[in-house]
Design a protein around this motif. Sequence first.
Motif, PDB file in Angstrom:
ATOM      1  N   THR A  12      10.273 -23.178  22.149  1.00 38.77           N
ATOM      2  CA  THR A  12      10.045 -21.920  21.432  1.00 38.77           C
ATOM      3  C   THR A  12      11.320 -21.467  20.722  1.00 38.77           C
ATOM      4  O   THR A  12      12.412 -21.579  21.259  1.00 38.77           O
ATOM      5  CB  THR A  12       9.569 -20.825  22.410  1.00 38.77           C
ATOM      6  N   ARG A  13      11.127 -20.970  19.526  1.00 39.05           N
ATOM      7  CA  ARG A  13      12.256 -20.383  18.780  1.00 39.05           C
ATOM      8  C   ARG A  13      11.869 -18.984  18.329  1.00 39.05           C
ATOM      9  O   ARG A  13      10.728 -18.738  17.936  1.00 39.05           O
ATOM     10  CB  ARG A  13      12.584 -21.212  17.546  1.00 39.05           C
ATOM     11  N   ILE A  14      12.836 -18.092  18.417  1.00 43.59           N
ATOM     12  CA  ILE A  14      12.636 -16.742  17.877  1.00 43.59           C
ATOM     13  C   ILE A  14      13.728 -16.498  16.849  1.00 43.59           C
ATOM     14  O   ILE A  14      14.890 -16.867  17.060  1.00 43.59           O
ATOM     15  CB  ILE A  14      12.681 -15.690  19.007  1.00 43.59           C
ATOM     16  N   SER A  15      13.351 -15.936  15.733  1.00 45.67           N
ATOM     17  CA  SER A  15      14.382 -15.543  14.763  1.00 45.67           C
ATOM     18  C   SER A  15      14.308 -14.043  14.557  1.00 45.67           C
ATOM     19  O   SER A  15      13.228 -13.443  14.578  1.00 45.67           O
ATOM     20  CB  SER A  15      14.196 -16.274  13.442  1.00 45.67           C
ATOM     21  N   LEU A  16      15.479 -13.465  14.387  1.00 45.69           N
ATOM     22  CA  LEU A  16      15.573 -12.034  14.066  1.00 45.69           C
ATOM     23  C   LEU A  16      16.196 -11.940  12.689  1.00 45.69           C
ATOM     24  O   LEU A  16      17.355 -12.316  12.510  1.00 45.69           O
ATOM     25  CB  LEU A  16      16.485 -11.327  15.063  1.00 45.69           C
ATOM     26  N   THR A  17      15.432 -11.482  11.712  1.00 45.01           N
ATOM     27  CA  THR A  17      15.968 -11.419  10.350  1.00 45.01           C
ATOM     28  C   THR A  17      16.225  -9.956   9.995  1.00 45.01           C
ATOM     29  O   THR A  17      15.310  -9.222   9.625  1.00 45.01           O
ATOM     30  CB  THR A  17      15.017 -12.094   9.344  1.00 45.01           C
ATOM     31  N   PHE A  18      17.490  -9.563  10.149  1.00 40.19           N
ATOM     32  CA  PHE A  18      17.865  -8.164   9.913  1.00 40.19           C
ATOM     33  C   PHE A  18      17.917  -7.869   8.418  1.00 40.19           C
ATOM     34  O   PHE A  18      18.485  -8.646   7.646  1.00 40.19           O
ATOM     35  CB  PHE A  18      19.243  -7.872  10.521  1.00 40.19           C
ATOM     36  N   SER A  68      20.318 -26.996  10.185  1.00 37.98           N
ATOM     37  CA  SER A  68      19.786 -26.826  11.545  1.00 37.98           C
ATOM     38  C   SER A  68      20.189 -25.457  12.057  1.00 37.98           C
ATOM     39  O   SER A  68      21.339 -25.051  11.872  1.00 37.98           O
ATOM     40  CB  SER A  68      20.399 -27.869  12.478  1.00 37.98           C
ATOM     41  N   LEU A  69      19.246 -24.779  12.671  1.00 40.58           N
ATOM     42  CA  LEU A  69      19.545 -23.436  13.187  1.00 40.58           C
ATOM     43  C   LEU A  69      19.498 -23.455  14.711  1.00 40.58           C
ATOM     44  O   LEU A  69      18.432 -23.285  15.311  1.00 40.58           O
ATOM     45  CB  LEU A  69      18.541 -22.423  12.640  1.00 40.58           C
ATOM     46  N   PRO A  70      20.641 -23.673  15.365  1.00 43.99           N
ATOM     47  CA  PRO A  70      20.635 -23.704  16.828  1.00 43.99           C
ATOM     48  C   PRO A  70      20.653 -22.300  17.425  1.00 43.99           C
ATOM     49  O   PRO A  70      20.854 -21.314  16.709  1.00 43.99           O
ATOM     50  CB  PRO A  70      21.936 -24.444  17.161  1.00 43.99           C
ATOM     51  N   VAL A 124      14.235  -5.114  11.377  1.00 46.34           N
ATOM     52  CA  VAL A 124      14.337  -6.553  11.597  1.00 46.34           C
ATOM     53  C   VAL A 124      12.941  -7.166  11.711  1.00 46.34           C
ATOM     54  O   VAL A 124      12.081  -6.651  12.424  1.00 46.34           O
ATOM     55  CB  VAL A 124      15.216  -6.872  12.844  1.00 46.34           C
ATOM     56  N   VAL A 125      12.738  -8.210  10.953  1.00 41.44           N
ATOM     57  CA  VAL A 125      11.496  -8.977  11.089  1.00 41.44           C
ATOM     58  C   VAL A 125      11.761 -10.043  12.142  1.00 41.44           C
ATOM     59  O   VAL A 125      12.695 -10.840  12.007  1.00 41.44           O
ATOM     60  CB  VAL A 125      11.094  -9.650   9.763  1.00 41.44           C
ATOM     61  N   ALA A 126      10.979 -10.017  13.208  1.00 39.38           N
ATOM     62  CA  ALA A 126      11.138 -10.995  14.283  1.00 39.38           C
ATOM     63  C   ALA A 126      10.007 -12.009  14.195  1.00 39.38           C
ATOM     64  O   ALA A 126       8.847 -11.643  14.010  1.00 39.38           O
ATOM     65  CB  ALA A 126      11.102 -10.281  15.630  1.00 39.38           C
ATOM     66  N   GLN A 129      14.113 -20.615  -2.494  1.00 37.40           N
ATOM     67  CA  GLN A 129      13.054 -20.423  -1.493  1.00 37.40           C
ATOM     68  C   GLN A 129      13.503 -21.089  -0.191  1.00 37.40           C
ATOM     69  O   GLN A 129      14.334 -21.999  -0.219  1.00 37.40           O
ATOM     70  CB  GLN A 129      11.769 -21.096  -1.948  1.00 37.40           C
ATOM     71  N   HIS A 130      12.920 -20.645   0.896  1.00 35.88           N
ATOM     72  CA  HIS A 130      13.254 -21.264   2.178  1.00 35.88           C
ATOM     73  C   HIS A 130      11.996 -21.487   3.003  1.00 35.88           C
ATOM     74  O   HIS A 130      10.944 -20.899   2.734  1.00 35.88           O
ATOM     75  CB  HIS A 130      14.280 -20.420   2.943  1.00 35.88           C
ATOM     76  N   THR A 131      12.122 -22.332   3.995  1.00 34.96           N
ATOM     77  CA  THR A 131      10.988 -22.626   4.880  1.00 34.96           C
ATOM     78  C   THR A 131      11.513 -23.030   6.254  1.00 34.96           C
ATOM     79  O   THR A 131      12.634 -23.537   6.355  1.00 34.96           O
ATOM     80  CB  THR A 131      10.141 -23.800   4.303  1.00 34.96           C
ATOM     81  N   CYS A 187       8.291 -15.649  15.905  1.00 37.67           N
ATOM     82  CA  CYS A 187       8.250 -16.536  17.075  1.00 37.67           C
ATOM     83  C   CYS A 187       7.470 -17.810  16.723  1.00 37.67           C
ATOM     84  O   CYS A 187       6.350 -17.730  16.201  1.00 37.67           O
ATOM     85  CB  CYS A 187       7.579 -15.818  18.254  1.00 37.67           C
ATOM     86  N   TYR A 188       8.104 -18.948  16.965  1.00 37.02           N
ATOM     87  CA  TYR A 188       7.476 -20.244  16.677  1.00 37.02           C
ATOM     88  C   TYR A 188       7.345 -21.000  17.987  1.00 37.02           C
ATOM     89  O   TYR A 188       8.354 -21.289  18.644  1.00 37.02           O
ATOM     90  CB  TYR A 188       8.350 -21.069  15.740  1.00 37.02           C
ATOM     91  N   GLN A 189       6.118 -21.284  18.357  1.00 37.31           N
ATOM     92  CA  GLN A 189       5.912 -22.024  19.606  1.00 37.31           C
ATOM     93  C   GLN A 189       5.555 -23.469  19.288  1.00 37.31           C
ATOM     94  O   GLN A 189       4.441 -23.758  18.881  1.00 37.31           O
ATOM     95  CB  GLN A 189       4.813 -21.367  20.418  1.00 37.31           C
ATOM     96  N   ASN A 247      10.215 -16.912  -0.744  1.00 33.71           N
ATOM     97  CA  ASN A 247      11.426 -16.092  -0.736  1.00 33.71           C
ATOM     98  C   ASN A 247      11.007 -14.724  -0.235  1.00 33.71           C
ATOM     99  O   ASN A 247       9.837 -14.347  -0.318  1.00 33.71           O
ATOM    100  CB  ASN A 247      12.116 -16.030  -2.104  1.00 33.71           C
ATOM    101  N   ASP A 248      11.947 -13.989   0.329  1.00 35.43           N
ATOM    102  CA  ASP A 248      11.561 -12.763   1.023  1.00 35.43           C
ATOM    103  C   ASP A 248      11.227 -11.655   0.035  1.00 35.43           C
ATOM    104  O   ASP A 248      11.845 -11.536  -1.026  1.00 35.43           O
ATOM    105  CB  ASP A 248      12.675 -12.342   1.990  1.00 35.43           C
ATOM    106  N   ARG A 249      10.228 -10.868   0.427  1.00 34.78           N
ATOM    107  CA  ARG A 249       9.743  -9.804  -0.462  1.00 34.78           C
ATOM    108  C   ARG A 249      10.823  -8.775  -0.731  1.00 34.78           C
ATOM    109  O   ARG A 249      11.494  -8.328   0.194  1.00 34.78           O
ATOM    110  CB  ARG A 249       8.545  -9.088   0.172  1.00 34.78           C
TER     111      ARG A 249
HETATM  112  O1  LIG Z   1      12.603 -17.959  11.180  1.00 39.32           O
HETATM  113  C1  LIG Z   1      13.425 -17.960  10.280  1.00 39.32           C
HETATM  114  O2  LIG Z   1      14.601 -18.262  10.438  1.00 39.32           O
HETATM  115  C2  LIG Z   1      12.987 -17.602   8.885  1.00 39.32           C
HETATM  116  C3  LIG Z   1      11.964 -16.544   8.854  1.00 39.32           C
HETATM  117  C4  LIG Z   1      11.711 -16.062   7.489  1.00 39.32           C
HETATM  118  O3  LIG Z   1      11.864 -16.773   6.536  1.00 39.32           O
HETATM  119  C5  LIG Z   1      11.282 -14.670   7.278  1.00 39.32           C
HETATM  120  O4  LIG Z   1      11.125 -13.900   8.236  1.00 39.32           O
HETATM  121  O5  LIG Z   1      11.112 -14.295   6.122  1.00 39.32           O
END
Ligand SMILES: O=C(O)CCC(=O)C(=O)O
Length: 482
Positions: free
Chosen positions: A404-410, A368-370, A303-305, A386-388, A307-309, A319-321
Motif C-alpha cells: 500500500t502507498r499513500i500520498s499526501l499532495t499539499f 521512484s517515490l519511496p 491536502v489531497v490524500a 502531465q504525471h501518472t 491511497c493505492y492498494q 495535470n492537476d486542476r
Molecule cells: O500519488 C501521487 O503521488 C500523485 C497523486 C496525484 O497526482 C494527485 O493527487 O493529483
Amino acid sequence: MTSNASEPNELDFDFQLATLLSVFEQHPVELLCDVLLDQAEGSLERAIELLSAPSVSHVENSPLRQTRLTQYSGSRQRTTAENKHRPSSGLEPTTTRLQETRSESLRNSPKCATTEDNDNQDLPLAQLLRWNKAASPTKVPRRVNTVVNLVHPDAIARQLPCVMIYNFLPKSLADELFLNLLQESRTWPSYQWYLFERQVTSPSTSTLYADHDFPWVIHKEDSNLSEHSVDQATPEIERDQQSFTSNGDIYFAGRKIRIRGPYNQILAETRRRVEAKVNEILSEHLSTYPHMSTHGPWLANAVVANCYQGSAQGVGWHNDRLTNIGPFPTIASISLGVSRQFRIRRIPGPLSTTTSGDSITGQTFNISLPHNALLVMLPPMQEEYQHTIQRHTPMDAHPLSSDTRISLTFRYYRPEFTPKCTPQCHCGLPCQLRVVTKRENSLGRYFYFCQADQQHGKDKCTFFKWLEDHQADLASQTNHPS
Ligand SMILES: O=C(O)CCC(=O)C(=O)O
Ligand SMILES: [Fe+2]
C-alpha cells in the motif's frame, strides 16, 4: 478528461486506448482495442458504453485491432514534420503501459493471447504487437521512445521543475503519519465521474483534508453529508473525525466532494515542515521562475490524500486542476509506504517543440517515490507537464504496509480562487479553470468553461470566459458595488 472548450478535441487512437486502459483496468488491452475499433467504430463514447455493459468478457482476435496496435506501437516512427502537425498524444508512456498491460492480459486471458488470425502463428502476441521494422514500407527516422529514470535530486532538478528530498520527515514522524493515514484511508472513497455520460470509478481512493485557514468559510458539520457528497465514512470513524463543510460546494476533479479537517496534530506538524521547506525552495527559485513570487508565502492549507492498494491501482495521466489553486501552483507531495513509479511527460503542443520544430514529447521521465520522499512540483509543472502513478510496475514490499502507498499532495487553496470567485456556467455550476496548451495564438492563457459533462454526465454548456476578463469583472464589481 473533459474536452477543452477552446481547443479541438484530439481524441486519436492512442489517447482513446490510453483512456480505456485507465478506466477499464480489468479488461485486457486487446479487448479494449477490439471494442474501440470494431464494435464502437472508433467512438470512445460508444466504447465506454459497450465496456460498461455487464457481459463484456470475450474478444475475437481482430485483424484491424492487430494493425492498429502495431501502428500504435509503430507510430513512434512519425517524421518530425508529421509530429509538428499532429502532436503526439503521449505515445511513449501509453506504449509502455500497453506493453506492461499486455503481458498482464496474456496471463489473465488466454483467449486473448491467441494468434490464430495472424500469419505469424508461432510468435507470441506480445511480439506481434511490436512495431515490425522489417515490414515497414519506407525507412523513416525513428523517434526514440525512452523512459529516463531520474534518481539523484540534481538530475531531477536539471530535467524538470521539481525538487526531490528523500527522507524528508524524521523517520518516527513519517511512520506515525503513515500508520495514522492507513487507518483513516479505510474510509476514503473511490470517486465516480462521467466520461461521455458513463459513470466511471477511480481505481484508487482519495480524500481532501483542509486546515483551519482553508479560505472557504468552513463550519463543523453537525448534520448528515449533503445529498451530493460521494465521500461516505463509516459511522465509527466518523465520530472521531471532524467533518468540515463549506459555504460553497467543493469540486475535486469535477466531482463534488466532502472535505475533512482540520488537520490533526501529526498532519499539522507535517504541514509545518512542508511549508518551511517549500517556501525556502520558492525563494531560491525566484530568479528562475519570477511568476512564483507575488502572493506571499505558500501555505499548505489543504491536502489531497491518495491511497493505492497494490500495483493495479494508480492514477492515469493528468495535470492537476487549477480551478481552486490558480495558475502556476506549487504542489508538494509526500510519499508513504511502498515505493511507486511516478512518470512525467510534457504536454503535447507548441510548448513541446524546440525552436527547430523537433518534437520533445518523446521523453518520459520516471521517478521512484519511496517512503518519506517529498517531491515539490514547481510551476510550470501543471501547465506544461502531465504525471501518472504507473500501474503494474514491480514493487518491493514495504515493512509497514506491504503493497500500500499513500500520498499526501499539499496544495495552497488561494482565497482568490474559491467558488465564490469562480464564474458559474449557464448550467449554474462553478466553472473549471484551464490553460491553453495547443493553440499558438492563445498559448498560456487561462480560461473558464463548463464541467457539467464530468460531473453529471450531461452535455456541457457553451460557457467560456478568459480568466483575465473574469478578474477584470470582479475588480470592477469591487470598485462599483451595485
Ligand atoms: O500519488 C501521487 O503521488 C500523485 C497523486 C496525484 O497526482 C494527485 O493527487 O493529483
Ligand atoms: Fe496529480
